[in-house]
Write a protein that holds these residues in place. Structure first.
Motif, PDB file in Angstrom:
ATOM      1  N   CYS A  28       0.811  -1.210   0.000  1.00 12.36           N
ATOM      2  CA  CYS A  28       0.000   0.000   0.000  1.00 12.36           C
ATOM      3  C   CYS A  28       0.845   1.261   0.000  1.00 12.36           C
ATOM      4  CB  CYS A  28      -0.934  -0.005   1.217  1.00 12.36           C
ATOM      5  SG  CYS A  28      -2.163  -1.327   1.154  1.00 12.36           S
ATOM      6  N   VAL A  29       2.065   1.192   0.495  1.00 20.01           N
ATOM      7  CA  VAL A  29       2.883   2.391   0.568  1.00 20.01           C
ATOM      8  C   VAL A  29       4.265   2.091   0.042  1.00 20.01           C
ATOM      9  CG1 VAL A  29       1.673   3.370   2.541  1.00 20.01           C
ATOM     10  CG2 VAL A  29       3.572   1.814   2.927  1.00 20.01           C
ATOM     11  N   GLY A  30       4.930   3.156  -0.441  1.00 15.48           N
ATOM     12  CA  GLY A  30       6.317   3.057  -0.827  1.00 15.48           C
ATOM     13  C   GLY A  30       6.497   2.532  -2.232  1.00 15.48           C
ATOM     14  N   PRO A  31       7.670   2.756  -2.818  1.00 13.08           N
ATOM     15  CA  PRO A  31       7.952   2.273  -4.164  1.00 13.08           C
ATOM     16  C   PRO A  31       8.094   0.768  -4.164  1.00 13.08           C
ATOM     17  CG  PRO A  31       9.917   3.205  -3.179  1.00 13.08           C
ATOM     18  CD  PRO A  31       8.784   3.517  -2.240  1.00 13.08           C
ATOM     19  N   PHE A  32       7.763   0.162  -5.297  1.00 18.45           N
ATOM     20  CA  PHE A  32       7.766  -1.290  -5.407  1.00 18.45           C
ATOM     21  C   PHE A  32       8.334  -1.657  -6.759  1.00 18.45           C
ATOM     22  CE2 PHE A  32       6.166  -5.390  -4.132  1.00 18.45           C
ATOM     23  CZ  PHE A  32       5.902  -6.042  -5.310  1.00 18.45           C
ATOM     24  N   VAL A  33       9.327  -2.544  -6.760  1.00 16.53           N
ATOM     25  CA  VAL A  33       9.956  -2.946  -8.009  1.00 16.53           C
ATOM     26  C   VAL A  33       9.978  -4.458  -8.087  1.00 16.53           C
ATOM     27  CG1 VAL A  33      12.033  -2.877  -9.422  1.00 16.53           C
ATOM     28  CG2 VAL A  33      11.410  -0.891  -8.049  1.00 16.53           C
ATOM     29  N   VAL A  34       9.581  -5.005  -9.221  1.00 19.00           N
ATOM     30  CA  VAL A  34       9.589  -6.447  -9.428  1.00 19.00           C
ATOM     31  C   VAL A  34      10.422  -6.755 -10.657  1.00 19.00           C
ATOM     32  CG1 VAL A  34       8.217  -8.468  -9.997  1.00 19.00           C
ATOM     33  CG2 VAL A  34       7.347  -6.800  -8.364  1.00 19.00           C
ATOM     34  N   ALA A  35      11.372  -7.656 -10.524  1.00 20.03           N
ATOM     35  CA  ALA A  35      12.136  -8.139 -11.669  1.00 20.03           C
ATOM     36  C   ALA A  35      11.781  -9.584 -11.874  1.00 20.03           C
ATOM     37  CB  ALA A  35      13.636  -7.999 -11.408  1.00 20.03           C
ATOM     38  N   ARG A  36      11.434  -9.968 -13.100  1.00 10.70           N
ATOM     39  CA  ARG A  36      10.917 -11.303 -13.348  1.00 10.70           C
ATOM     40  C   ARG A  36      11.626 -11.921 -14.540  1.00 10.70           C
ATOM     41  NH1 ARG A  36       4.518 -12.710 -13.743  1.00 10.70           N
ATOM     42  NH2 ARG A  36       4.646 -14.894 -14.315  1.00 10.70           N
ATOM     43  N   ALA A  37      12.167 -13.099 -14.343  1.00 12.52           N
ATOM     44  CA  ALA A  37      12.814 -13.829 -15.429  1.00 12.52           C
ATOM     45  C   ALA A  37      12.086 -15.140 -15.613  1.00 12.52           C
ATOM     46  CB  ALA A  37      14.282 -14.093 -15.098  1.00 12.52           C
ATOM     47  N   GLN A  38      11.886 -15.547 -16.842  1.00 14.46           N
ATOM     48  CA  GLN A  38      11.056 -16.712 -17.099  1.00 14.46           C
ATOM     49  C   GLN A  38      11.602 -17.502 -18.268  1.00 14.46           C
ATOM     50  OE1 GLN A  38       6.731 -16.575 -16.149  1.00 14.46           O
ATOM     51  NE2 GLN A  38       6.595 -16.520 -18.332  1.00 14.46           N
ATOM     52  N   ASP A  39      11.608 -18.834 -18.144  1.00 13.59           N
ATOM     53  CA  ASP A  39      12.075 -19.711 -19.190  1.00 13.59           C
ATOM     54  C   ASP A  39      10.993 -20.729 -19.462  1.00 13.59           C
ATOM     55  OD1 ASP A  39      13.815 -21.066 -20.979  1.00 13.59           O
ATOM     56  OD2 ASP A  39      14.238 -22.526 -19.406  1.00 13.59           O
ATOM     57  N   SER A  40      10.613 -20.881 -20.713  1.00 16.61           N
ATOM     58  CA  SER A  40       9.499 -21.772 -21.034  1.00 16.61           C
ATOM     59  C   SER A  40       9.837 -22.595 -22.252  1.00 16.61           C
ATOM     60  CB  SER A  40       8.229 -20.962 -21.288  1.00 16.61           C
ATOM     61  OG  SER A  40       7.178 -21.798 -21.690  1.00 16.61           O
ATOM     62  N   GLN A  41       9.448 -23.862 -22.231  1.00 16.36           N
ATOM     63  CA  GLN A  41       9.583 -24.709 -23.392  1.00 16.36           C
ATOM     64  C   GLN A  41       8.495 -25.768 -23.364  1.00 16.36           C
ATOM     65  OE1 GLN A  41      13.436 -26.477 -23.215  1.00 16.36           O
ATOM     66  NE2 GLN A  41      12.999 -27.713 -21.423  1.00 16.36           N
ATOM     67  N   SER A  42       8.101 -26.215 -24.541  1.00 13.73           N
ATOM     68  CA  SER A  42       7.025 -27.194 -24.634  1.00 13.73           C
ATOM     69  C   SER A  42       7.359 -28.182 -25.725  1.00 13.73           C
ATOM     70  CB  SER A  42       5.692 -26.498 -24.917  1.00 13.73           C
ATOM     71  OG  SER A  42       4.662 -27.439 -25.072  1.00 13.73           O
ATOM     72  N   SER A  43       7.087 -29.463 -25.468  1.00 11.55           N
ATOM     73  CA  SER A  43       7.365 -30.500 -26.456  1.00 11.55           C
ATOM     74  C   SER A  43       6.476 -31.694 -26.178  1.00 11.55           C
ATOM     75  CB  SER A  43       8.840 -30.899 -26.401  1.00 11.55           C
ATOM     76  OG  SER A  43       9.084 -31.985 -27.271  1.00 11.55           O
ATOM     77  N   GLY A  45       3.393 -32.159 -25.468  1.00 13.81           N
ATOM     78  CA  GLY A  45       2.523 -32.118 -24.301  1.00 13.81           C
ATOM     79  C   GLY A  45       3.260 -31.903 -22.997  1.00 13.81           C
ATOM     80  N   ASP A  46       4.589 -32.050 -22.984  1.00 15.74           N
ATOM     81  CA  ASP A  46       5.364 -31.795 -21.775  1.00 15.74           C
ATOM     82  C   ASP A  46       5.799 -30.336 -21.773  1.00 15.74           C
ATOM     83  OD1 ASP A  46       5.039 -34.458 -21.390  1.00 15.74           O
ATOM     84  OD2 ASP A  46       7.070 -35.008 -22.015  1.00 15.74           O
ATOM     85  N   GLU A  47       5.870 -29.734 -20.606  1.00 20.72           N
ATOM     86  CA  GLU A  47       6.263 -28.333 -20.528  1.00 20.72           C
ATOM     87  C   GLU A  47       6.964 -28.062 -19.210  1.00 20.72           C
ATOM     88  OE1 GLU A  47       2.286 -26.170 -18.865  1.00 20.72           O
ATOM     89  OE2 GLU A  47       2.314 -26.650 -21.007  1.00 20.72           O
ATOM     90  N   ASN A  48       7.916 -27.155 -19.263  1.00 21.52           N
ATOM     91  CA  ASN A  48       8.671 -26.770 -18.084  1.00 21.52           C
ATOM     92  C   ASN A  48       8.951 -25.281 -18.139  1.00 21.52           C
ATOM     93  OD1 ASN A  48       9.610 -29.601 -16.924  1.00 21.52           O
ATOM     94  ND2 ASN A  48       9.900 -29.677 -19.131  1.00 21.52           N
ATOM     95  N   TRP A  49       8.795 -24.600 -17.021  1.00 19.10           N
ATOM     96  CA  TRP A  49       9.155 -23.191 -16.952  1.00 19.10           C
ATOM     97  C   TRP A  49       9.499 -22.810 -15.523  1.00 19.10           C
ATOM     98  CZ3 TRP A  49       6.051 -20.746 -13.555  1.00 19.10           C
ATOM     99  CH2 TRP A  49       4.720 -21.131 -13.450  1.00 19.10           C
ATOM    100  N   THR A  50      10.258 -21.734 -15.402  1.00 18.73           N
ATOM    101  CA  THR A  50      10.614 -21.217 -14.085  1.00 18.73           C
ATOM    102  C   THR A  50      10.405 -19.713 -14.066  1.00 18.73           C
ATOM    103  OG1 THR A  50      12.928 -20.904 -14.731  1.00 18.73           O
ATOM    104  CG2 THR A  50      12.341 -23.011 -13.684  1.00 18.73           C
ATOM    105  N   THR A  51      10.105 -19.176 -12.888  1.00 19.22           N
ATOM    106  CA  THR A  51       9.853 -17.747 -12.727  1.00 19.22           C
ATOM    107  C   THR A  51      10.489 -17.275 -11.427  1.00 19.22           C
ATOM    108  OG1 THR A  51       7.748 -17.853 -13.910  1.00 19.22           O
ATOM    109  CG2 THR A  51       8.083 -15.961 -12.475  1.00 19.22           C
ATOM    110  N   THR A  52      11.122 -16.097 -11.487  1.00 19.83           N
ATOM    111  CA  THR A  52      11.680 -15.482 -10.290  1.00 19.83           C
ATOM    112  C   THR A  52      11.142 -14.068 -10.166  1.00 19.83           C
ATOM    113  OG1 THR A  52      13.711 -16.764 -10.438  1.00 19.83           O
ATOM    114  CG2 THR A  52      13.784 -14.781  -9.081  1.00 19.83           C
TER     115      THR A  52
END
Length: 388
Positions: A28-43, A45-52
């Motif tokens: 609710c208060v103060g500055p807010f910063v989000v950094a997001r990295a994501q890796d996705s692959q599909s083959s 019907g199988d799929e894998n991804w990560t998020t930070t």
């Protein structure tokens, strides 16, 4: 529109939603910063991804959330770890959540959510296990059983509560759901905590009526109504109107309307969406309203989207507590912008709040960057008039 589901104490769907919200929540208060990295692959019907996701806000301890998703055949696993900044300046794990979903067959799905906590010695310990089994018959009837088990002081799992929801179609246009919530009594048995009865009916004019009654024990071995929620949804092309009424019993057991929400949503040919949600509360006899409904909140949202991105603006109006007779006043403004690029998306969300002097000032700013290819983004702000 899919049939509406029961909204009771324990829901794996709510757990999954909470996991998603952890990545985008804004203080609710103060500055807010989000950094997001994501890796996705599909083959095949199988799929894998990560998020930070990393967050930093004034007067708040920085936190970091890491998610991963993997799917192979009929089994998928979602993991989430939340870390907080420790006194030594390094991130330390605070909690882990692991969700395993198995499609047993065409009619049965099993989901297990395991929650772990980290103690002061850096050890991960299991704290809760939530299991859900959902079975659907050929006729469309469904039974869902949810069990929550907590870890006791000796490290053993003990069932804390169980919920059983049975959904049947009494006709092609009518669906009934009965949900019973049981609580462990400590002696190996269960006591009934509450029941809900929900009836959903589709009408020929494409409207949908939903009535949900919550029953609680009356103390004499019977049941009494604790709350009744009635909702009507009407659709006309791309326009949508929703009205919801909530009633609760008074001291004499008579149902009285407590609140009413009326929402209108429209969409132009160019794809611009706008919605207005008005919330009314009942002023009881003896007060200034003398039992009438008084408008106490209005949420207005406008969404625009094109090939380069989308923009959403929302404002919330409420009366002043000191001078409610002055009518509604803009209390909060939120602006949400998503920009598409070949390498991913960039999102910015800023919120203004009216201060004690009556001026709107920025209290939070959130930015997100993702290298995942642009896709249909989730709605950034809740619309209480629209049932998921």
């Amino acid at each position: 529109m899919a049939f509406l589901k029961s909204e009771d104490h324990f829901s794996l769907a709510a757990i999954r939603l909470f996991v998603k919200l952890l990545l985008v929540i804004v203080p609710c208060v103060g500055p807010f910063v989000v950094a997001r990295a994501q890796d996705s692959q599909s083959s095949k019907g199988d799929e894998n991804w990560t998020t930070t996701s990393e967050s930093n806000a004034e007067n708040r301890n920085p936190a970091r959330t890491m998610e991963s998703h993997s799917k192979s055949g009929n089994r998928s696993v979602d993991k989430q770890r939340v870390e907080v900044l420790g006194p030594d300046g390094h991130y330390q794990p605070a909690s882990d959540t692991e969700t395993e979903t198995i499609k047993v067959d065409d009619s049965t799905t099993r989901t297990v959510v395991r929650t772990y906590k980290w103690d002061g010695n850096g050890r991960r310990q299991l704290s809760q296990v939530a299991e859900e089994d959902a079975r659907t018959t050929a006729s469309g009837d469904q039974q869902v059983t949810r069990t929550t088990s907590d870890v006791d002081v000796n490290g053993n799992l003990q069932v804390a509560q169980r919920e059983v929801a049975d959904t049947t179609k009494s006709s092609p246009d009518t669906q009934e759901t009965k949900t019973t919530l049981y609580r462990a009594d400590g002696n190996g048995g269960f006591s009934t905590l509450r029941q809900t009865q929900e009836v959903e009916k589709r009408n020929a004019d494409h409207s949908v009526e939903v009535k949900k009654s919550m029953l609680v024990p009356d103390g004499n071995g019977g049941w009494q109504v604790g709350e009744v929620k009635e909702q009507t949804i009407k659709e006309d092309g791309k326009n949508r109107t929703t009205e919801e009424r909530i009633s609760r019993p008074d001291v004499n057991g008579k149902l009285l309307e407590e609140s009413r929400t009326v929402g209108q949503e429209t969409e132009t040919a160019a794809g611009e969406k706008s919605s207005t949600v008005d919330t009314y509360s009942t002023q009881r006899p003896g007060t200034a309203g003398n039992g009438t409904l008084q408008l106490n909140r209005r949420v207005t949202t406008i969404q625009k989207k094109d090939s380069t991105g989308e923009k959403t603006e929302q404002q919330i109006e409420e009366p002043n507590l000191g001078t409610p007779s002055d009518g509604l006043q803009v209390k909060t403004k939120t602006k949400y912008v998503v920009q598409y690029a070949a390498t991913g998306t960039q999102q910015t969300k800023s919120t203004q709040v009216r201060d004690s002097a009556g001026n709107l000032s920025v209290v939070s700013v959130e930015t997100q960057k993702s290298d995942r290819p642009p896709q249909a983004p989730e709605k950034p702000v809740d619309n209480p008039a629209k049932k998921p």
